[in-house]
Enzyme design. Sequence first.
Site, PDB file in Angstrom:
ATOM      1  N   GLU A   1      -5.880   7.074  -0.842  1.00 16.42           N
ATOM      2  CA  GLU A   1      -5.774   5.898   0.019  1.00 16.42           C
ATOM      3  C   GLU A   1      -6.444   4.678  -0.621  1.00 16.42           C
ATOM      4  O   GLU A   1      -5.887   3.575  -0.622  1.00 16.42           O
ATOM      5  CB  GLU A   1      -6.416   6.183   1.386  1.00 16.42           C
ATOM      6  CG  GLU A   1      -5.652   7.161   2.249  1.00 16.42           C
ATOM      7  CD  GLU A   1      -4.275   6.654   2.638  1.00 16.42           C
ATOM      8  OE1 GLU A   1      -4.103   5.429   2.801  1.00 16.42           O
ATOM      9  OE2 GLU A   1      -3.364   7.479   2.765  1.00 16.42           O
TER      10      GLU A   1
ATOM     11  N   HIS B   1       1.551   4.302  -2.995  1.00 12.24           N
ATOM     12  CA  HIS B   1       1.486   5.762  -2.879  1.00 12.24           C
ATOM     13  C   HIS B   1       2.631   6.408  -3.656  1.00 12.24           C
ATOM     14  O   HIS B   1       2.441   7.403  -4.362  1.00 12.24           O
ATOM     15  CB  HIS B   1       1.588   6.186  -1.412  1.00 12.24           C
ATOM     16  CG  HIS B   1       0.292   6.165  -0.665  1.00 12.24           C
ATOM     17  ND1 HIS B   1      -0.852   6.799  -1.111  1.00 12.24           N
ATOM     18  CD2 HIS B   1      -0.042   5.601   0.523  1.00 12.24           C
ATOM     19  CE1 HIS B   1      -1.830   6.618  -0.235  1.00 12.24           C
ATOM     20  NE2 HIS B   1      -1.363   5.890   0.760  1.00 12.24           N
TER      21      HIS B   1
ATOM     22  N   HIS C   1       0.833  -1.208   0.000  1.00 15.77           N
ATOM     23  CA  HIS C   1       0.000   0.000   0.000  1.00 15.77           C
ATOM     24  C   HIS C   1       0.867   1.259   0.000  1.00 15.77           C
ATOM     25  O   HIS C   1       0.627   2.189  -0.777  1.00 15.77           O
ATOM     26  CB  HIS C   1      -0.909  -0.019   1.236  1.00 15.77           C
ATOM     27  CG  HIS C   1      -1.653   1.248   1.479  1.00 15.77           C
ATOM     28  ND1 HIS C   1      -2.939   1.458   1.026  1.00 15.77           N
ATOM     29  CD2 HIS C   1      -1.296   2.392   2.117  1.00 15.77           C
ATOM     30  CE1 HIS C   1      -3.340   2.667   1.390  1.00 15.77           C
ATOM     31  NE2 HIS C   1      -2.356   3.250   2.049  1.00 15.77           N
ATOM     32  N   GLU C   2       1.876   1.284   0.854  1.00 13.84           N
ATOM     33  CA  GLU C   2       2.734   2.464   0.948  1.00 13.84           C
ATOM     34  C   GLU C   2       3.574   2.645  -0.312  1.00 13.84           C
ATOM     35  O   GLU C   2       3.780   3.767  -0.787  1.00 13.84           O
ATOM     36  CB  GLU C   2       3.632   2.367   2.187  1.00 13.84           C
ATOM     37  CG  GLU C   2       2.881   2.311   3.504  1.00 13.84           C
ATOM     38  CD  GLU C   2       1.919   3.474   3.705  1.00 13.84           C
ATOM     39  OE1 GLU C   2       2.205   4.586   3.203  1.00 13.84           O
ATOM     40  OE2 GLU C   2       0.889   3.280   4.365  1.00 13.84           O
TER      41      GLU C   2
END
Length: 271
Positions: free
Chosen positions: A201, A142, A138-139
Amino acid sequence: MKKILFSIVAAATLSAAFYACKTNSITGRKQLSLVSSSEMMSAAAAEYKSYIDTSKVIRTGAQAEMVKRIGANIANAVTKYYAQQGKSSVLDGYKWEYNLVNSNQVNAWCMPGGKIVVYTGILPVTQNEDALAVVMGHEIAHAIAEHGKERASQAILQQVGGAVVGVAVANKNAQTQNAIMNIYGIGSNVGFMLPYSRNNELEADELGLAYSSMAGYNPEAAIPLWQRMAALGGGTSEFLSTHPSESTRIKRLQNLMPNAITIYKQAKGIK
């Protein structure tokens, strides 16, 4: 004269925003881009080094090795994937780093250019490698989707917008000016900045789940992970938060799960 000045500044602001929008090759959507990727990576590298130099980095042991292993596996998987897609350029300038930092914060992050930090405080919540891979994927998403650059561009535009409002109310008394500027600040954050962040997100959830899956980590760990996150509480309204609520996130992940499982099985050679 002030009305003319206001019109000129407003037009210039809208024009700059229009021409600074570019289609992101990863997400396929228009993205505000008032700063360059190289500028973001350069700033991130300097900030990351400063942070690591002044933090309690855990460099040895099973947990530190796990963070580096997961980070390297995901980085290798996405590098291979984008090379196959003819999009290797999206990772130009990336110099991956993965560090575990001793902190009670239940968090992890990835700066532009692949600069990753995982806090020890999140490990009791992730509990296993598959769940930590979901978080790190997920990070990393980003960074690859250039959400940092997008947010920086939005902040610049917001500041310019504030100047436009200031010109418009310049002939009002001080009390009225302050009231209007305060309303502008609240309105722009709730109506513009925060919703974009929540969208980022959810976008990172989708990309990140695919990234960790193609690296061979079981995406089914995502649902219980966010259920554990929800159990931690927090009490912040989703409307005023930069993150979607856990229930929103879980519902979305459930919809994404069939595709993620297919990617995972392909990575693992499971029929």
